[in-house]
Design an enzyme around this catalytic site. Sequence first.
Site, PDB file in Angstrom:
ATOM      1  CE  LYS A 181      65.753   8.577  48.998  1.00 22.22           C
ATOM      2  NZ  LYS A 181      66.727   9.542  47.998  1.00 22.22           N
ATOM      3  NE  ARG A 216      35.965  16.951  50.452  1.00 18.90           N
ATOM      4  CZ  ARG A 216      35.129  15.892  50.141  1.00 18.90           C
ATOM      5  NH1 ARG A 216      34.268  16.380  49.359  1.00 18.90           N
ATOM      6  NH2 ARG A 216      35.587  14.924  50.280  1.00 18.90           N
ATOM      7  CB  THR A 217      41.836  20.534  50.709  1.00 23.17           C
ATOM      8  OG1 THR A 217      40.701  20.473  51.692  1.00 23.17           O
ATOM      9  CG2 THR A 217      42.573  21.917  51.252  1.00 23.17           C
ATOM     10  CG  HIS A 230      40.963  22.639  56.826  1.00 25.55           C
ATOM     11  ND1 HIS A 230      41.281  23.293  55.852  1.00 25.55           N
ATOM     12  CD2 HIS A 230      40.222  21.533  56.229  1.00 25.55           C
ATOM     13  CE1 HIS A 230      41.226  22.625  54.723  1.00 25.55           C
ATOM     14  NE2 HIS A 230      40.568  21.646  55.017  1.00 25.55           N
ATOM     15  NE  ARG A 282      44.130  18.306  54.615  1.00 23.81           N
ATOM     16  CZ  ARG A 282      43.008  18.148  54.055  1.00 23.81           C
ATOM     17  NH1 ARG A 282      42.517  16.645  53.754  1.00 23.81           N
ATOM     18  NH2 ARG A 282      42.031  19.153  54.169  1.00 23.81           N
TER      19      ARG A 282
HETATM   20  N1   CP Z   1      36.859  19.508  53.719  1.00 28.50           N
HETATM   21  C1   CP Z   1      38.279  18.969  53.416  1.00 28.50           C
HETATM   22  O1   CP Z   1      39.308  19.142  53.958  1.00 28.50           O
HETATM   23  O2   CP Z   1      38.013  17.700  52.603  1.00 28.50           O
HETATM   24  P1   CP Z   1      39.166  16.908  52.130  1.00 28.50           P
HETATM   25  O3   CP Z   1      39.737  16.268  53.041  1.00 28.50           O
HETATM   26  O4   CP Z   1      38.872  16.156  51.125  1.00 28.50           O
HETATM   27  O5   CP Z   1      40.258  17.951  51.488  1.00 28.50           O
END
Ligand code: CP
Length: 364
Positions: free
Chosen positions: A127, A98-99, A181, A148
Site C-alpha cells: 500500500k 533452508r535459511t 549471508h 532476508r
Molecule cells: N543456503 C541458502 O541460503 O538456502 P535457502 O535460499 O534455501 O535459504
Amino acid sequence: MSIHYSSNFFQAKRKYLSVTWEDFYTTRISDKLDFFFRQGRLFDVLFSQQFDREFIERIFTITNKIRLVSKTKYGADFLRSLLAHKRAMLYFVQPSTRTFLSFHSACQILGMQTAAVQSIHTSSEVKGESFDDTIRTFSSYFDIIIMRHPLEGHAERASFVLNRTKRPIPIINAGSGKDQHPTQALLDIFTLMRSFQPIGGIDEKTIMMVGDLKRGRTVRSLSYLLKNFRNVKIIYSSPDEFRMNSDIKDFLAEHNISYTETSEFEKILPQADAVYMTRIQDEHDQAGESKKTDFSRYALRLEHLDLLKSNSIIMHPLPRRTEIDPQIDNDPRAVYWRQERNGMRIRCALLAHIFNLETKILEY
Ligand code: CP
C-alpha cells in the site's frame, strides 16, 4: 586477530545520530562495528566481518552443547524454556527454504514464538508503506527481526533505523541481495572445522570456490570469514564474466590471504581440500547475462571424484541445480546435507548469544 570494539554502543550511537544513511552506509564496515555491538555481545548480526576467531569458537562450543542437550526430553524442555517470553519476526521477502526453516526451527528449539512475512504483497508495503516504517512496526510487536531481502544493505538499513529509535531490537541478516549471508558463512566454517578436525583444522587448507562468484553472497561472506585462519589459500574458479568482485579481493590482499583466480575447473580439483560449488545466481540478471555464458563445465560429475584428494570435502550452500550430480551424494566426501543440518544449531547458538544465554546453556 581479535576485533576491537569500544564497549560503549551509546558513544557509537551518538557519533552516528547526525549522520545520513548514505554516509553511514558508505562508512567502512571495520569503522562502524561498535554500532552493532552492545553489552559485550553482538546485537545486530549483519556482516561476516563481525566474527573473529574467539567468537567463532565460542559459538561452536554453544552449538555442540545445544546438540547434546537437545537429545533428551529434559534437555529439550530446558532449551524451550529459555526464550518462551520472546517473539521473533521472520521477514523473508526473497525466497528461501533452508535459511527460513532453520531459523524457524532454531526459534522453536529455544521456545520463541514466531510470525512470518514472506512477501511484500502481503504486508502494507504493497500500500506504499516505507521499508523503514515496516521495520519500526515489527519492533512494536517483536523482540528480534530475522530478515532476508533481495536488495543489498537493507538489513543494515533496518539496524540503522531501529538503533535511532527508543525501541531498538536485534536484526539478523539472513541474506542481503548479492552482498552477504553471514550466518551461512558461520555454518560453512563450522562444517569445514568439523570435517578437517582429524587433519589439523582449517589452517593451511586450500578452499576452491566455484561458480557465479560475482553475485554469490555465500562465497563472499565465506571469503571474509576465512581471514580468521592461518595460511588458507583460496582458489576462485568461474567463467571470466562471473569472477569475484574487487572489494573481496582487496580485503584478501589487505589481510595477506592468498588467492588465485582461474576459469579452469577440472584441472584444479586435485589441489583442493574443500570444493565449494555454487549455482548461477540468475535472479540477479539485468539483461539475461546468465544465458550468454556457458556454465556447464563448472559442475561436479561422477568422473571427477577420482581427481579429488581422498580427505577432501565437497560443499554447496544449496539449493543446487546441475552443479553436483545427485549420484555424488553418497560419496563420503559430500558434506552438503550435513552442512545444511549444521545451520539449525548454529542459528540456535547465535540466538542464544544475542539473548545472553550462553552461560545458562553451558552450565546445564
Ligand atoms: N543456503 C541458502 O541460503 O538456502 P535457502 O535460499 O534455501 O535459504
